[in-house]
Write a protein that holds these residues in place. Structure first.
Motif, PDB file in Angstrom:
ATOM      1  N   THR A   1       0.827  -1.207   0.000  1.00 36.35           N
ATOM      2  CA  THR A   1       0.000   0.000   0.000  1.00 36.35           C
ATOM      3  C   THR A   1       0.859   1.254   0.000  1.00 36.35           C
ATOM      4  O   THR A   1       0.489   2.261  -0.615  1.00 36.35           O
ATOM      5  CB  THR A   1      -0.962   0.012   1.196  1.00 36.35           C
ATOM      6  OG1 THR A   1      -0.229  -0.176   2.414  1.00 36.35           O
ATOM      7  CG2 THR A   1      -1.999  -1.089   1.075  1.00 36.35           C
TER       8      THR A   1
ATOM      9  N   ARG B   1       3.416   1.644  -1.614  1.00 33.32           N
ATOM     10  CA  ARG B   1       3.843   1.806  -3.005  1.00 33.32           C
ATOM     11  C   ARG B   1       2.693   2.135  -3.948  1.00 33.32           C
ATOM     12  O   ARG B   1       2.883   2.223  -5.161  1.00 33.32           O
ATOM     13  CB  ARG B   1       4.565   0.537  -3.466  1.00 33.32           C
ATOM     14  CG  ARG B   1       6.000   0.498  -2.958  1.00 33.32           C
ATOM     15  CD  ARG B   1       6.549  -0.900  -2.808  1.00 33.32           C
ATOM     16  NE  ARG B   1       7.927  -0.809  -2.326  1.00 33.32           N
ATOM     17  CZ  ARG B   1       8.261  -0.512  -1.077  1.00 33.32           C
ATOM     18  NH1 ARG B   1       7.325  -0.269  -0.176  1.00 33.32           N
ATOM     19  NH2 ARG B   1       9.535  -0.435  -0.719  1.00 33.32           N
ATOM     20  N   GLY B   2       1.503   2.289  -3.396  1.00 29.35           N
ATOM     21  CA  GLY B   2       0.359   2.671  -4.198  1.00 29.35           C
ATOM     22  C   GLY B   2      -0.165   1.577  -5.098  1.00 29.35           C
ATOM     23  O   GLY B   2      -0.898   1.858  -6.054  1.00 29.35           O
TER      24      GLY B   2
ATOM     25  N   LYS C   1      -2.418  -1.520  -6.457  1.00 29.89           N
ATOM     26  CA  LYS C   1      -3.859  -1.792  -6.401  1.00 29.89           C
ATOM     27  C   LYS C   1      -4.162  -3.130  -7.064  1.00 29.89           C
ATOM     28  O   LYS C   1      -3.367  -3.653  -7.855  1.00 29.89           O
ATOM     29  CB  LYS C   1      -4.635  -0.674  -7.075  1.00 29.89           C
ATOM     30  CG  LYS C   1      -4.503   0.693  -6.390  1.00 29.89           C
ATOM     31  CD  LYS C   1      -5.294   1.756  -7.130  1.00 29.89           C
ATOM     32  CE  LYS C   1      -5.299   3.070  -6.369  1.00 29.89           C
ATOM     33  NZ  LYS C   1      -3.936   3.624  -6.222  1.00 29.89           N
TER      34      LYS C   1
ATOM     35  N   ASP D   1      -0.958  -0.507 -11.009  1.00 32.15           N
ATOM     36  CA  ASP D   1      -1.251   0.894 -10.729  1.00 32.15           C
ATOM     37  C   ASP D   1      -2.741   1.215 -10.743  1.00 32.15           C
ATOM     38  O   ASP D   1      -3.149   2.285 -10.283  1.00 32.15           O
ATOM     39  CB  ASP D   1      -0.542   1.791 -11.752  1.00 32.15           C
ATOM     40  CG  ASP D   1       0.967   1.677 -11.664  1.00 32.15           C
ATOM     41  OD1 ASP D   1       1.471   1.405 -10.561  1.00 32.15           O
ATOM     42  OD2 ASP D   1       1.639   1.847 -12.706  1.00 32.15           O
TER      43      ASP D   1
ATOM     44  N   PRO E   1      -8.174  -0.447  -3.938  1.00 33.94           N
ATOM     45  CA  PRO E   1      -7.093  -0.537  -2.949  1.00 33.94           C
ATOM     46  C   PRO E   1      -6.902  -1.972  -2.459  1.00 33.94           C
ATOM     47  O   PRO E   1      -7.850  -2.763  -2.399  1.00 33.94           O
ATOM     48  CB  PRO E   1      -7.582   0.368  -1.816  1.00 33.94           C
ATOM     49  CG  PRO E   1      -8.574   1.284  -2.444  1.00 33.94           C
ATOM     50  CD  PRO E   1      -9.233   0.499  -3.534  1.00 33.94           C
TER      51      PRO E   1
END
Length: 636
Positions: free
Chosen positions: A101, A103-104, A106, A116, A120
Motif C-alpha cells: 500500500t 507503493r500505491g 492496487k 497501478d 485498494p
C-alpha cells in the motif's frame, strides 16, 4: 581503550547455505546480534551460498499474478518482534500489506493482478506470489544497508555440493564452481529441495510431468484438446488449473451468485483426482476480531500431564492428542456461537463456565447441552465427521461428482461468512490457531512410533485439507470449471493409475459402478516435504551417503526429514550430532512439525525464534573461542 576493527582479527566465519525466507531470517539475526555491545571488538564473516542470491527463494519475481499466496498480506512479515526475539529487535518495518500500500499498488478488476490501477489492496487479500519475492528481495537490500562495519557478508552465487570437516573442527563448504569455503559454523537452510530425478525408462515417463513449477512452462505440451490427469486437489493443483485457464486467456464473470467461466479455447480437459477423494476446505474470510485464541483444554500443560502419568512416555495420536483436539474444536464452535448469538460478554461468560467445568470434570455434560442449544441456529458440529467425513465412496461417477460439488458449495457458504461469522470455520481454525500446541505434542519424538507415522502421513494431510486449503476464490473458480466441463472429478477416492502403452488410464476403485478414462498426460500436483533419502540436492545426497545426515525415525514411512537435536544439530548415522551445523526449515519436517511457512507478525514466531536461538548460540561459541583484541587510542 578503544577497539580498532581494522586491526581486529576475524572472530569467526559462519556459512549460510540457502537464501530463501529461512536463510534471510538467519542472516538478519547475525547482522543484528553482531551489532550489539556483547559482540563489540569482534569481526564476523558470513559466507552466503545460494544460486540466485536475491533472497526470493521459491517466490520468484517472474511468476504471473494469478499464482497467489495462501496467506493474507497482513500475516506476512520478516521483521522480528519482541515476543519472538526479546530486546534484540534490530529493525522495524512494514508487513507485506503496508509495503504494497505504501507503493500505491492496487488490485485490478480480475481480482489478482497487482499494479497501478484498480481497487485498494485490502488487509485480507491474497496477493500474487511474485510480490512476496519482491518483498523478500527488498528486505534483503534493506538488511544489507545496515550491516555494521564489524560484519562482512560474502555472497556466492553457486550451489553447495559438499560439506566436510576441516582442521581444528572447522567445516568446508564445497561449491559447484570448485571453490571451497572454510567456516566455523554452518546453517543449512535449503528449503524445498528438489526430489531425485525420475527414471526416464519408467512406463509412461515421456507423458509424465514430474516438476509442476513454473506451471506455464511445465504444462506447455498439454495443449487444447488434450487430456490431463491431475492428482491432488490442494494449493498446487489450483495453481495448475489457474495456469491452464487464466494463464491461457480464459476469464470468469459473475453469474447467479457465483462465477461463470468463459474459455479461450486453449484449455485442455482436466481429470482431477486424489487419494481421499475429499475436497479441501477453502480458506475463510479473515474477518475475525479479538486477540489470539486461548485454549481451554488443548494446552501444553494438559499434554505434559498426560506424559507425566507414564514416565514421560510418548503420546498416542488417537488416544491422547485427538480427544483433546476434538474437544477444543467443539469449545471454539460454541464460544463463537455464543458471541454471534449474544455478544462478546456472553462468549467470555461461557468460556469461564467451560473452564470451570473442565476443572470439575463435567465438561462433556456442558458440551452436550451446548450441542443441543446451538444446533438449530448454527448446525450440528461434529469434529470427527469434519476431519474424517464419509460419503466419498458413491454409487456412481455422476453421484460422486455431485457429492463433490455440493461439498465445495456448502463449504464456500461458511468460507464467505468467514472467521467472524461462521462457528464451523472458527471450530476448524483451532487446528491453525493451536499449531504450536500441536508442535509441543509431536516435536522431537513426542509421539509413539505408530502415531508418529500416522501423524506425518494421513493426519497431516487431514490438517492441511481442513485449514490450509485454497483461497475461497479458487474454489469458486473450480466450481465454474466443473460446470463448464473443463474439469471433472469422476473417479472417487484412490483411483488406480496405470500406463496402458499409449496413454494413462485412471480407473475408480471405490465406486459402486466403476468408471475409467484415458489421459494423454499425468501430473501429481502435491508439494510433499523434502525426502533426504531421495533428494535431487547434491549436497544432501553427499551428506546422506557419507552418513553425516540421516532420516528422522527411519522406521516411520512418512517421516522424510533430517534427524536433528533440540538445538537443530543434524544427527549422523552413528547417532552423534554435528555441533558445527544447524538445520532450519522444511528439511526438519518429521523431527519437528510444520516448517513450511513464511514468518508472520504478532505473537511468537517459531521460524524467527529458532533462527534467533541458534544465532545466539553460534555467536556465543565464537566469542568463547576468541577474545577481542583492543588497542589504545592515540590520544591516551
Amino acid at each position: 581503550m578503544t577497539t580498532s576493527l581494522r586491526r581486529t582479527p576475524v572472530a569467526g566465519t559462519v556459512g549460510i547455505i540457502g537464501l530463501g525466507s529461512r536463510g534471510i531470517g538467519v542472516l538478519e539475526r547475525l547482522v543484528t546480534r553482531a551489532a550489539r555491545p556483547d559482540w563489540a571488538g569482534r569481526r564476523l564473516v558470513v559466507e552466503v551460498v545460494d544460486p540466485d542470491g536475491t533472497g526470493v527463494g521459491i517466490h520468484t519475481v517472474d511468476q504471473p499474478d494469478h499464482l497467489l499466496l495462501n496467506t493474507i498480506c497482513t500475516q506476512v512479515s520478516l521483521f522480528p518482534e519482541e515476543a519472538t526475539v526479546g530486546a534484540a529487535v534490530g529493525d522495524r518495518g512494514p508487513d507485506l500489506y503496508t509495503w504494497v500500500t505504501d507503493r500505491g499498488l492496487k488490485v485490478a478488476d480480475d481480482g489478482h493482478t497487482l499494479g497501478d490501477e484498480g481497487r485498494p489492496v485490502r488487509p485480507d487479500d491474497y496477493l500474487p506470489r511474485r510480490v512476496l519475492g519482491e518483498y523478500l528481495a527488498w528486505f534483503l537490500r534493506r538488511l544489507l544497508d545496515r550491516v555494521p562495519e564489524n560484519v562482512e557478508i560474502r555472497f556466492h552465487r553457486a550451489t553447495a555440493t559438499g560439506l566436510s570437516a576441516g582442521p581444528d573442527d572447522s567445516r568446508r563448504i564445497t561449491l559447484d564452481t570448485g571453490e571451497t569455503l572454510p567456516v566455523d559454523s554452518v546453517f543449512l537452510t535449503t528449503g524445498h529441495t528438489p526430489p531425485a530425478a525420475p527414471d526416464p525408462e519408467a512406463p509412461g515417463a515421456s507423458r509424465r510431468i514430474h516438476e509442476i513449477y513454473p506451471p506455464a512452462a511445465a504444462f506447455a505440451a498439454v495443449t487444447a484438446g488434450r487430456t490431463l490427469a491431475l492428482g491432488g486437489t490442494g494449493l498446487s493443483a489450483m495453481d495448475v488449473l489457474a495456469s491452464l485457464t487464466l494463464g491461457r486467456g480464459g476469464r470468469y464473470e459473475a453469474a447467479d451468485g457465483g462465477l461463470r467461466y468463459l474459455p479461450s479455447g486453449r484449455e485442455p480437459r482436466v481429470l482431477l483426482f486424489s487419494r481421499t477423494g475429499i475436497p479441501f476446505r477453502a480458506r475463510p474470510a479473515a474477518n475475525r476480531t479479538g486477540g489470539p485464541y486461548r485454549p481451554v483444554v488443548f494446552t501444553p500443560e494438559a499434554l505434559d500431564r498426560l506424559r507425566s502419568t507414564g514416565d514421560d512416555r510418548p503420546l498416542s495420536l488417537r488416544g491422547d492428542l485427538l480427544p483433546l483436539l476434538r474437544t477444543e474444536m467443539r469449545i471454539a464452535f460454541h464460544r463463537h456461537g455464543a458471541a454471534l448469538a449474544r455478544g462478546t460478554e456472553a462468549e467470555g461468560a461461557l468460556t469461564a463456565k467451560l473452564r470451570a467445568a473442565a476443572d470439575a470434570g463435567t465438561l462433556d455434560d456442558e458440551l452436550r447441552a451446548l450441542d443441543l442449544a446451538h444446533a438449530e441456529r448454527f448446525g450440528h458440529f461434529d469434529p470427527q465427521d469434519l476431519l474424517f467425513p464419509d460419503g466419498a465412496e458413491s454409487d456412481s461417477s455422476d453421484a460422486y461428482q455431485k457429492w463433490y460439488e455440493e461439498r465445495l458449495r456448502s463449504d464456500l457458504v461458511e468460507a464467505r461468512l468467514g472467521l467472524g461469522g461462521s462457528p464451523t470455520k472458527a471450530g476448524l481454525e483451532v487446528l491453525r490457531d493451536l499449531r504450536d500446541v500441536v508442535r509441543h505434542a509431536v516435536d522431537f519424538g513426542g509421539l509413539d512410533e505408530d502415531s508418529h507415522d500416522e501423524f506425518y502421513g494421513s493426519f497431516t494431510a487431514t490438517l492441511n485439507r481442513s485449514v490450509t486449503g485454497p483461497q475461497l476464490d479458487r474454489h469458486e473458480e473450480l466450481l465454474a470449471l466443473l460446470e463448464a466441463g473443463i474439469v471433472s472429478v469422476p473417479f472417487g477416492p484412490a483411483p488406480r493409475v496405470e500406463w496402458d502403452g499409449t496413454a494413462w488410464r485412471i480407473s475408480s476403485t471405490r465406486l459402486g459402478t466403476g468408471h475409467s478414462a484415458r489421459a494423454d498426460w499425468l501430473a501429481y500436483a502435491t508439494s510433499g516435504q523434502p525426502d533426504v533419502e531421495a533428494t535431487g540436492s547434491p549436497l544432501l545426497a553427499d551428506l546422506v551417503a557419507g552418513g553425516r545426515l540421516c532420516r528422522h525415525r527411519p522406521g516411520a514411512r512418512s517421516s522424510l526429514g533430517v534427524d536433528i537435536t533440540a538445538d537443530q544439530h543434524p544427527v549422523a548415522a552413528d547417532g552423534r550430532p554435528d555441533r558445527k551445523v544447524r538445520v532450519l526449515g522444511p528439511l526438519c519436517e518429521g523431527a519437528t512439525f510444520y516448517n513450511h511457512y513464511v514468518p508472520s507478525p504478532g505473537g511468537r514466531n517459531r521460524a524467527l525464534a529458532d533462527a534467533d536461538r541458534c544465532v545466539t548460540a553460534v555467536l556465543a561459541e565464537l566469542a568463547a573461542a576468541t577474545e577481542p583484541e583492543t588497542t589504545r587510542s592515540p590520544e591516551q
